[in-house]
Design an enzyme around this catalytic site. Structure first.
Site, short mmCIF file in Angstrom:
data_model
loop_
_atom_site.label_atom_id
_atom_site.label_comp_id
_atom_site.label_asym_id
_atom_site.label_seq_id
_atom_site.Cartn_x
_atom_site.Cartn_y
_atom_site.Cartn_z
N GLY A 1 28.02 8.00 3.33
CA GLY A 1 27.44 6.86 2.59
C GLY A 1 25.61 7.58 2.73
O GLY A 1 25.58 8.27 3.31
N ASP A 2 25.04 6.96 1.86
CA ASP A 2 23.07 7.53 1.79
C ASP A 2 22.88 8.79 1.80
O ASP A 2 22.03 9.80 2.18
CB ASP A 2 22.54 6.63 3.45
CG ASP A 2 22.67 5.66 4.04
OD1 ASP A 2 22.86 4.62 3.05
OD2 ASP A 2 23.05 5.36 5.07
N GLY B 1 22.31 0.49 -0.51
CA GLY B 1 20.83 -0.27 0.05
C GLY B 1 20.64 1.66 -1.01
O GLY B 1 21.07 3.22 -0.09
N HIS B 2 20.39 1.84 -2.10
CA HIS B 2 20.61 2.49 -3.06
C HIS B 2 18.53 2.66 -3.27
O HIS B 2 18.08 2.40 -4.52
CB HIS B 2 21.00 2.68 -4.34
CG HIS B 2 22.70 3.16 -3.79
ND1 HIS B 2 23.40 2.88 -5.26
CD2 HIS B 2 23.46 2.68 -2.85
CE1 HIS B 2 24.51 2.81 -4.49
NE2 HIS B 2 24.67 2.85 -2.97
N THR C 1 26.94 -4.58 8.55
CA THR C 1 25.42 -5.22 7.88
C THR C 1 25.25 -6.11 7.59
O THR C 1 24.11 -6.73 7.02
CB THR C 1 25.66 -4.37 6.62
OG1 THR C 1 26.62 -5.23 5.64
CG2 THR C 1 25.12 -2.80 5.86
P1 GDP Z 1 22.53 6.28 -0.98
O1 GDP Z 1 22.68 5.19 -0.10
O2 GDP Z 1 23.43 6.86 -0.72
O3 GDP Z 1 21.92 5.56 -2.51
O4 GDP Z 1 21.16 6.79 -0.31
P2 GDP Z 1 20.14 6.43 -0.05
O5 GDP Z 1 18.60 5.17 -0.50
O6 GDP Z 1 20.59 4.77 1.57
O7 GDP Z 1 19.76 7.61 1.33
C1 GDP Z 1 18.80 8.43 0.77
C2 GDP Z 1 17.02 8.61 0.98
O8 GDP Z 1 17.13 9.79 1.16
C3 GDP Z 1 16.71 8.05 0.33
O9 GDP Z 1 15.11 7.67 1.05
C4 GDP Z 1 16.34 9.21 -0.38
O10 GDP Z 1 14.96 8.72 -1.33
C5 GDP Z 1 15.96 10.02 -0.46
N1 GDP Z 1 16.30 11.69 -0.96
C6 GDP Z 1 16.94 11.64 -2.07
N2 GDP Z 1 16.99 12.88 -1.97
C7 GDP Z 1 16.13 13.79 -1.75
C8 GDP Z 1 15.99 14.84 -1.36
O11 GDP Z 1 15.95 15.64 -1.67
N3 GDP Z 1 15.01 15.00 -0.60
C9 GDP Z 1 14.76 14.15 0.43
N4 GDP Z 1 13.56 14.68 1.62
N5 GDP Z 1 15.00 12.79 0.70
C10 GDP Z 1 15.57 12.16 -0.10
P1 IMO Z 2 25.14 2.92 0.79
O1 IMO Z 2 25.98 2.94 -0.79
C1 IMO Z 2 25.36 3.53 4.88
C2 IMO Z 2 29.03 0.71 6.79
C3 IMO Z 2 28.26 -0.27 7.80
C4 IMO Z 2 29.30 -0.03 8.71
C5 IMO Z 2 30.22 -0.15 8.18
C6 IMO Z 2 31.32 -1.43 7.51
O2 IMO Z 2 23.94 2.15 0.87
O3 IMO Z 2 25.69 4.16 0.78
P2 IMO Z 2 30.16 -3.61 5.37
O4 IMO Z 2 28.98 -3.82 6.00
O5 IMO Z 2 29.94 -2.66 4.78
O6 IMO Z 2 31.32 -4.56 6.48
O7 IMO Z 2 29.83 -2.56 7.04
O8 IMO Z 2 30.42 0.92 6.60
N1 IMO Z 2 27.95 0.83 5.91
C7 IMO Z 2 27.13 1.64 4.96
N2 IMO Z 2 26.94 3.34 5.72
N3 IMO Z 2 25.17 3.62 3.40
C8 IMO Z 2 25.87 2.24 3.74
O9 IMO Z 2 25.94 2.55 1.63
C9 IMO Z 2 27.25 1.61 3.83
N4 IMO Z 2 27.79 0.18 3.51
C10 IMO Z 2 27.99 -0.08 4.80
O10 IMO Z 2 27.13 0.42 8.51
O11 IMO Z 2 29.54 1.48 9.11
MG MG Z 3 22.15 3.13 1.14
#
Ligand code: GDP
Ligand code: IMO
Ligand code: MG
Length: 424
Positions: free
Chosen positions: A12-13, A40-41, A128
């Site tokens: 994730g993330d 959280g995107h 979460t």
């Molecule tokens: P998601 O859950 O997969 O959508 O990712 P998140 O938004 O939770 O986390 C990604 C984080 O990295 C966010 O704060 C983005 O703004 C940041 N981000 C995405 N691409 C890049 C990149 O190429 N470089 C940097 N420095 N930050 C990035």
């Molecule tokens: P995005 O879409 C990172 C993780 C939680 C926990 C496990 C189970 O932003 O990448 P849950 O609340 O789903 O039952 O928690 O999954 N988790 C994530 N980790 N990015 C996420 O979403 C996540 N959604 C859930 O931290 O370990």
């Molecule tokens: Mg995220």
């Protein structure tokens, strides 16, 4: 690319929000197919930062129809608040379509999520606490409440009472909680129903018609491959299928409708919550990744655990999703390091592994085998062509491609919309 899945190839993330936002420039529909507001995107547009938990990232473009499909679990209050937030910031949400078959996250799901984690103590998953696991449990137990139930008050009240019959016993007798009142919950949810009604649709039919007409449909995964309930690091996973199969099941279309499956991975790797993490770094390098990468959860604010890129895990993601290309993000963060390591194997319990291990016990005891590559130590956030990147960065990307057997089609070098390199 008529229909494309964008999904997380790690825990994730990975940057799915920004990647979806990029592809959505040419999409007619953008679909969330699983998960809920555990996601959280982040999308950064100029000085503005948007963090979306349920609304598909395509909402930013007036030409794209955002769809919340049947495989998701919806907390209606969170969704309405998110729509209000977007509207107040000038983003039109009127095109949103919500599946009538999606399940609802109810107040007792959130209560259960929190209290079950507390009872797990040292063994907790680190959820979460948004009620995701209990909502999917009720779905599979066949006592879940769906969006369509909101529009028949009598049925809705009956279903809440049936669900609470069991759930209140669990809350009071097992978890020492007070029981919850069905009619208070129903009153609250039936109010939300009034606002949600205009957005509710048969989203499977909507997407079928769109795909038949040759429209471009983008599927936005939440979480990531290693958090998948079937293919992730069980039990430290989420309760849905972020993997590519989840996109078809969770949207109500068939697998032949998908053309491209793009995995998103960071140039390193992070994990939030508990569970095994072979390349985790509990040192200064890991600390630098957290601080430079801003690795704090969008939903919970928790510090993300960070480590070097794991090629076994990435190859596994290529396999279980049949990824066609990789979108590599955040390689700008690696500019801080003189040398860069990547895990190309593991040793565990006296054996060597070059594929992601299937057994939890093996994974828990893994020590990574690293290959060390030269770093580049220069700012790359202004690069817009592959050829602009220092040779060491180009070599790093080619090394990854070789190891995983699919092309790295895009590389991002900063969080902003234009900070990326396309190799198409
Ligand atoms: P998601 O859950 O997969 O959508 O990712 P998140 O938004 O939770 O986390 C990604 C984080 O990295 C966010 O704060 C983005 O703004 C940041 N981000 C995405 N691409 C890049 C990149 O190429 N470089 C940097 N420095 N930050 C990035
Ligand atoms: P995005 O879409 C990172 C993780 C939680 C926990 C496990 C189970 O932003 O990448 P849950 O609340 O789903 O039952 O928690 O999954 N988790 C994530 N980790 N990015 C996420 O979403 C996540 N959604 C859930 O931290 O370990
Ligand atoms: Mg995220």
């Amino acid at each position: 690319m008529p229909s494309t899945v964008v999904l997380g190839a790690q825990w994730g993330d990975e940057g799915k929000g920004r990647v979806t936002d990029y592809f959505a420039q040419s999409a007619d529909y953008v679909v969330r197919y699983q998960g809920g507001n555990n996601a959280g995107h982040t999308i950064i547009i100029g000085d503005e930062k948007f963090a979306l938990s349920l609304t598909p990232s395509g909402v930013m473009y007036p030409h794209a129809v955002p769809v919340i499909a049947s495989g998701t679990v919806i907390d209606p209050k969170v969704l309405l608040d998110e729509m209000d937030m977007l509207e107040s910031r000038g983003v039109d949400t009127s095109r949103l379509r919500i599946s009538s078959n999606a399940h609802l996250i109810m107040p007792y799901h959130k209560r259960l999520d929190a209290v079950m984690e507390r009872f797990l103590g040292r063994n907790q998953i680190g959820t979460t606490k948004k009620g995701i696991g209990p909502a999917y449990t009720d779905k599979y137990q066949r006592r879940g409440i769906r969006v369509q139930d909101l529009f028949d008050p009598k049925i809705f009240r009956d279903k809440v009472d049936v669900a609470l019959g069991d759930t209140n016993k669990l809350l009071t007798r097992v978890y020492n909680q007070l029981p919850m009142d069905g009619s208070t919950i129903a009153d609250e949810y039936l109010e939300y129903a009034k606002r949600l009604l205009p957005y509710v649709d048969d989203t499977s039919l909507l997407l079928w018609n769109a795909l038949k007409d040759g429209k471009h449909v983008l599927f936005e995964g939440a979480q990531g491959t290693l958090l998948d309930i079937d293919h992730g690091t069980y039990p430290f996973v989420t309760s849905s299928n972020p993997t590519a199969g989840g996109a078809v099941v969770g949207s109500g279309i068939g697998p032949k409708m998908i053309d491209e499956i793009v995995g998103v991975a960071k140039g390193y790797i992070s994990r939030v919550g508990t569970g095994p993490f072979p390349t985790e770094l509990n040192d200064e390098i890991g600390e630098t990744m957290v601080e430079l990468g801003g690795e704090y959860g969008v939903v919970t604010g928790r510090r993300r655990r960070c480590g070097w890129l794991d090629l076994l895990a990435l190859r596994y993601a290529v396999r279980v999703n049949s990824l066609t290309q990789l979108f590599l993000t955040k390689i700008d963060i690696l500019s801080a390091f003189d040398t860069i390591k990547v895990a190309t194997g593991y040793t565990s319990l006296g054996e060597q592994y070059d594929e992601f291990p299937r057994q939890q016990r093996v994974l828990y005891n893994c020590a990574p085998i690293y290959e060390e590559l030269a770093g580049w130590n220069v700012d790359i956030t202004g690069c817009r062509e592959f050829g602009d990147l220092p040779t060491e960065a180009q070599d790093y990307i080619r090394f990854i491609e070789q190891a995983i057997g699919i092309p790295v089609g895009w590389v991002s070098v900063g969080p902003e919309r234009q900070q990326l390199i396309s190799r198409q």
